[in-house]
Design a protein around this motif. Structure first.
Motif, PDB file in Angstrom:
ATOM      1  N   VAL A 157      -2.597   1.065   0.266  1.00  0.00           N
ATOM      2  CA  VAL A 157      -1.448   2.292  -0.092  1.00  0.00           C
ATOM      3  C   VAL A 157      -0.710   1.784   2.064  1.00  0.00           C
ATOM      4  O   VAL A 157       0.467   2.071   1.403  1.00  0.00           O
ATOM      5  N   LEU A 158      -1.566   1.507   3.102  1.00  0.00           N
ATOM      6  CA  LEU A 158      -0.939   1.279   4.262  1.00  0.00           C
ATOM      7  C   LEU A 158       0.562  -0.038   3.899  1.00  0.00           C
ATOM      8  O   LEU A 158       1.970   0.461   4.238  1.00  0.00           O
ATOM      9  N   TYR A 159      -0.282  -0.989   3.360  1.00  0.00           N
ATOM     10  CA  TYR A 159       1.505  -1.978   3.221  1.00  0.00           C
ATOM     11  C   TYR A 159       1.872  -0.990   2.600  1.00  0.00           C
ATOM     12  O   TYR A 159       3.991  -1.429   2.825  1.00  0.00           O
ATOM     13  N   ILE A 168       6.826   7.831  -1.682  1.00  0.00           N
ATOM     14  CA  ILE A 168       6.269   8.382  -1.226  1.00  0.00           C
ATOM     15  C   ILE A 168       5.174   9.526  -1.229  1.00  0.00           C
ATOM     16  O   ILE A 168       3.471   9.485  -1.383  1.00  0.00           O
ATOM     17  N   VAL A 169       5.682  10.299  -2.323  1.00  0.00           N
ATOM     18  CA  VAL A 169       5.195  11.355  -3.398  1.00  0.00           C
ATOM     19  C   VAL A 169       4.426  10.400  -4.609  1.00  0.00           C
ATOM     20  O   VAL A 169       3.576  10.886  -4.835  1.00  0.00           O
ATOM     21  N   LEU A 178       4.848   1.188   4.654  1.00  0.00           N
ATOM     22  CA  LEU A 178       5.059   0.570   5.494  1.00  0.00           C
ATOM     23  C   LEU A 178       6.736  -0.069   4.942  1.00  0.00           C
ATOM     24  O   LEU A 178       7.517   0.174   4.982  1.00  0.00           O
ATOM     25  N   GLY A 179       6.226  -0.653   3.524  1.00  0.00           N
ATOM     26  CA  GLY A 179       7.618  -1.494   3.065  1.00  0.00           C
ATOM     27  C   GLY A 179       8.219  -0.578   2.335  1.00  0.00           C
ATOM     28  O   GLY A 179       9.387  -0.692   3.139  1.00  0.00           O
ATOM     29  N   ILE A 187      -3.426   4.222  -5.890  1.00  0.00           N
ATOM     30  CA  ILE A 187      -3.505   2.479  -6.383  1.00  0.00           C
ATOM     31  C   ILE A 187      -2.209   2.191  -7.569  1.00  0.00           C
ATOM     32  O   ILE A 187      -1.872   1.191  -6.909  1.00  0.00           O
ATOM     33  N   LEU A 188      -2.704   3.055  -8.251  1.00  0.00           N
ATOM     34  CA  LEU A 188      -1.857   2.905  -9.614  1.00  0.00           C
ATOM     35  C   LEU A 188       0.056   3.232  -8.895  1.00  0.00           C
ATOM     36  O   LEU A 188       1.089   2.437  -8.769  1.00  0.00           O
ATOM     37  N   GLY A 189       0.411   3.860  -7.944  1.00  0.00           N
ATOM     38  CA  GLY A 189       1.340   3.682  -7.155  1.00  0.00           C
ATOM     39  C   GLY A 189       1.999   3.280  -5.731  1.00  0.00           C
ATOM     40  O   GLY A 189       2.759   2.115  -6.477  1.00  0.00           O
ATOM     41  N   SER A 190       1.205   2.198  -5.108  1.00  0.00           N
ATOM     42  CA  SER A 190       0.748   1.176  -4.745  1.00  0.00           C
ATOM     43  C   SER A 190       1.260   0.054  -4.983  1.00  0.00           C
ATOM     44  O   SER A 190       1.831  -1.193  -4.933  1.00  0.00           O
ATOM     45  N   LEU A 191       0.854  -0.868  -6.312  1.00  0.00           N
ATOM     46  CA  LEU A 191       0.561  -1.448  -7.397  1.00  0.00           C
ATOM     47  C   LEU A 191       2.295  -1.289  -7.833  1.00  0.00           C
ATOM     48  O   LEU A 191       3.214  -2.355  -8.010  1.00  0.00           O
ATOM     49  N   LEU A 192       2.099  -0.160  -8.799  1.00  0.00           N
ATOM     50  CA  LEU A 192       4.435  -0.049  -8.404  1.00  0.00           C
ATOM     51  C   LEU A 192       4.975  -0.094  -7.728  1.00  0.00           C
ATOM     52  O   LEU A 192       6.096  -0.871  -8.233  1.00  0.00           O
ATOM     53  N   TYR A 193       5.089   0.049  -6.687  1.00  0.00           N
ATOM     54  CA  TYR A 193       6.178  -0.107  -5.774  1.00  0.00           C
ATOM     55  C   TYR A 193       6.009  -1.621  -5.650  1.00  0.00           C
ATOM     56  O   TYR A 193       6.957  -2.903  -5.101  1.00  0.00           O
TER      57      TYR A 193
END
Length: 70
Positions: free
Chosen positions: A24-26, A46-47, A29-30, A54-60
């Motif tokens: 999430v932090l990675y 961010i929203v 910050l990205g 988890i899903l949002g971070s992986l999608l990004y």
């Protein structure tokens, strides 16, 4: 036997939690450091990450990081 399973479960739980926080932090910050995103796009990502971390971070990381638009 219960002690061993609780120790293993605790260790894996701790590793999973650390991986989750780093992921999430990675991603956050990205998003904040990406000059190709305007403020609305950053806010949207961010929203998404706050709603589904988890899903949002992986999608990004796998899809949104290389996009300059949304």
């Amino acid at each position: 036997m219960q002690f061993i399973s609780s120790v293993i479960g605790g260790a894996f739980g701790l590793l999973f939690f650390i991986a989750w926080v780093v992921l999430v932090l990675y991603a956050l910050l990205g998003i904040l450091r990406n000059p190709g995103f305007n403020s609305n796009t950053k806010l949207l990502w961010i929203v998404i990450i706050l709603i589904a971390p988890i899903l949002g971070s992986l999608l990004y990381i796998f899809w949104g990081r290389n996009q300059n638009f949304l």
